[in-house]
Design a protein around this motif. Structure first.
Motif, mmCIF file in Angstrom:
data_model
loop_
_atom_site.group_PDB
_atom_site.id
_atom_site.type_symbol
_atom_site.label_atom_id
_atom_site.label_comp_id
_atom_site.label_asym_id
_atom_site.label_seq_id
_atom_site.Cartn_x
_atom_site.Cartn_y
_atom_site.Cartn_z
ATOM 1 N N THR A 13 7.937 -1.442 -43.801
ATOM 2 C CA THR A 13 7.624 -1.452 -45.354
ATOM 3 C C THR A 13 6.903 -0.146 -45.675
ATOM 4 O O THR A 13 5.746 0.075 -45.078
ATOM 5 C CB THR A 13 7.160 -2.663 -45.926
ATOM 6 O OG1 THR A 13 7.855 -3.592 -45.456
ATOM 7 C CG2 THR A 13 6.898 -2.843 -47.333
ATOM 8 N N GLU B 183 9.020 -0.451 -50.151
ATOM 9 C CA GLU B 183 10.687 -0.217 -49.673
ATOM 10 C C GLU B 183 10.749 -0.660 -48.388
ATOM 11 O O GLU B 183 9.788 -0.298 -47.473
ATOM 12 C CB GLU B 183 11.116 1.466 -49.934
ATOM 13 C CG GLU B 183 12.260 1.606 -49.543
ATOM 14 C CD GLU B 183 12.701 3.146 -49.628
ATOM 15 O OE1 GLU B 183 13.815 3.579 -49.181
ATOM 16 O OE2 GLU B 183 11.875 3.796 -49.801
ATOM 17 N N ARG C 205 8.459 9.100 -47.867
ATOM 18 C CA ARG C 205 8.159 7.678 -47.686
ATOM 19 C C ARG C 205 7.292 7.452 -46.658
ATOM 20 O O ARG C 205 7.474 7.673 -45.810
ATOM 21 C CB ARG C 205 9.664 7.090 -47.590
ATOM 22 C CG ARG C 205 10.764 7.181 -48.533
ATOM 23 C CD ARG C 205 12.083 6.639 -48.056
ATOM 24 N NE ARG C 205 12.599 7.328 -46.984
ATOM 25 C CZ ARG C 205 13.820 6.801 -46.469
ATOM 26 N NH1 ARG C 205 14.413 5.854 -46.822
ATOM 27 N NH2 ARG C 205 14.301 7.767 -45.597
#
Length: 174
Positions: free
Chosen positions: A62, A67, A127
């Motif tokens: 995660t 996400e 990310r």
């Protein structure tokens, strides 16, 4: 005097035999050893993770944005950084520049430990996953060094890897 000469000659012979046996043991150990996670010959350079042509193992993680990411989402660039790692802080801006060119959806930055400064540099362009040194993504890439960066193709295989951005993109095929 003849006893002294005999003792010196005997000591020299024992030393020579010991040296030969030691060299034999070293040669045998080199033949039998290989780096973990790859099975390459002992003469290969040390591996810090996956080599070109290999896919990372399955994982789920995660991001700091909540996400869920899995190994099937990985293509592009993956970077591994550590908190309190000076070379990681040096590499992060260069990594961020390249990430901006590639697009955030194609870049993952994994930070081992908590480091708000690294997160601030990387989060806008990648990310970000924060995990322990033995976390799921680290394990999937068999990563044992930071900073370390991977370039993955669309088939999710490692195209190139290295500890510097110049290593990464100079190894990638045109």
């Amino acid at each position: 005097m003849p006893y002294l000469v005999a003792a010196v000659v005997l000591l020299a012979l024992i030393t020579a035999v010991n040296l030969l046996l030691t060299l034999g043991v070293i040669r045998r150990l080199r033949e039998q050893s290989s780096p973990p996670h790859g099975g390459h010959a002992a003469s290969d350079p040390p591996a810090h993770g996956l080599r070109p042509g290999v896919r990372p193992e399955s994982f789920t993680a995660t991001t700091t944005d909540g996400e869920r990411i899995s190994d099937s989402d990985v293509h592009g660039m993956v970077g591994f950084f550590s908190a309190h790692c000076t070379p990681c802080h040096t590499l992060a801006p260069r990594f961020a520049e390249q990430a901006e060119v590639m697009g955030r959806d194609r870049v993952i930055a994994v930070i081992a430990g908590t480091d708000p400064e690294l997160s601030a540099v990387l989060a806008p362009v990648a990310r970000v996953i924060v995990e322990d040194y033995d976390g799921a993504v680290q394990a999937a890439f068999h990563n044992s060094w930071t900073p370390w960066v991977y370039l993955l193709g669309r088939d999710r295989r490692v195209v190139a890897s290295g500890g510097r951005m110049t290593d990464l993109f100079s190894e990638a095929p045109a």
